[in-house]
Design a protein around this motif. Sequence first.
Motif, short mmCIF file in Angstrom:
data_model
loop_
_atom_site.label_atom_id
_atom_site.label_comp_id
_atom_site.label_asym_id
_atom_site.label_seq_id
_atom_site.Cartn_x
_atom_site.Cartn_y
_atom_site.Cartn_z
N GLU A 16 0.84 -1.19 0.00
CA GLU A 16 0.00 0.00 0.00
C GLU A 16 0.88 1.24 0.00
OE1 GLU A 16 -2.47 -0.44 3.43
OE2 GLU A 16 -3.95 -1.59 2.31
N ARG A 17 0.45 2.25 -0.75
CA ARG A 17 1.17 3.51 -0.83
C ARG A 17 0.16 4.65 -0.70
NH1 ARG A 17 5.50 1.57 0.06
NH2 ARG A 17 7.07 1.13 -1.48
N GLU A 18 0.54 5.67 0.04
CA GLU A 18 -0.26 6.87 0.16
C GLU A 18 0.43 7.97 -0.63
OE1 GLU A 18 -1.23 9.96 3.69
OE2 GLU A 18 -1.59 7.86 4.13
N HIS A 19 -0.25 8.47 -1.65
CA HIS A 19 0.31 9.54 -2.46
C HIS A 19 -0.79 10.32 -3.15
CE1 HIS A 19 -0.22 7.26 -6.22
NE2 HIS A 19 0.28 6.22 -5.58
N SER A 20 -0.43 11.48 -3.62
CA SER A 20 -1.36 12.35 -4.31
C SER A 20 -1.76 11.74 -5.65
CB SER A 20 -0.71 13.71 -4.55
OG SER A 20 -1.50 14.50 -5.40
N ILE A 21 -2.94 12.07 -6.11
CA ILE A 21 -3.41 11.56 -7.40
C ILE A 21 -2.59 12.15 -8.55
CG2 ILE A 21 -5.17 13.31 -7.84
CD1 ILE A 21 -6.99 10.91 -8.68
N LYS A 22 -1.92 13.26 -8.31
CA LYS A 22 -1.10 13.91 -9.33
C LYS A 22 0.28 13.26 -9.46
CE LYS A 22 -3.40 18.32 -8.79
NZ LYS A 22 -3.26 19.73 -8.46
N GLU A 23 0.70 12.46 -8.45
CA GLU A 23 2.01 11.83 -8.50
C GLU A 23 2.02 10.65 -9.47
OE1 GLU A 23 3.90 10.91 -4.78
OE2 GLU A 23 2.75 12.48 -3.80
N PRO A 25 2.01 7.09 -10.67
CA PRO A 25 1.52 5.89 -9.99
C PRO A 25 2.40 4.66 -10.16
CG PRO A 25 0.31 6.21 -12.01
CD PRO A 25 1.23 7.40 -11.85
N THR A 26 3.47 4.75 -10.91
CA THR A 26 4.33 3.58 -11.11
C THR A 26 5.33 3.48 -9.97
OG1 THR A 26 5.83 4.87 -12.49
CG2 THR A 26 4.12 3.62 -13.62
N ILE A 27 5.35 2.33 -9.30
CA ILE A 27 6.31 2.09 -8.22
C ILE A 27 6.93 0.71 -8.44
CG2 ILE A 27 5.08 3.53 -6.56
CD1 ILE A 27 4.08 0.93 -5.26
N ASP A 28 8.06 0.48 -7.81
CA ASP A 28 8.73 -0.82 -7.89
C ASP A 28 8.35 -1.66 -6.68
OD1 ASP A 28 10.02 -0.10 -10.23
OD2 ASP A 28 11.77 0.69 -9.16
#
Length: 64
Positions: A16-23, A25-28
């Motif tokens: 789970e990740r908490e981030h802004s919708i503008k950031e 969305p691709t994470i490793d």
Amino acid sequence: MPLYTYKCFDCASTMEREHSIKEDPTIDCEVCQGKTRRVILPTNFVLQGDGWMKDGYGTRHKKG
């Protein structure tokens, strides 16, 4: 900020990740550093009772 759930393509682990919708969305993946995808989960929103129409919403009231 919204909480998003991701699942790895390679090892199938979830995170789970908490981030802004503008950031971006691709994470490793934290486990194998592979590519992940965002998972859409069902919500806890439930309508119960007789409904909002009973309370007078959605109906037109005649004035006097």
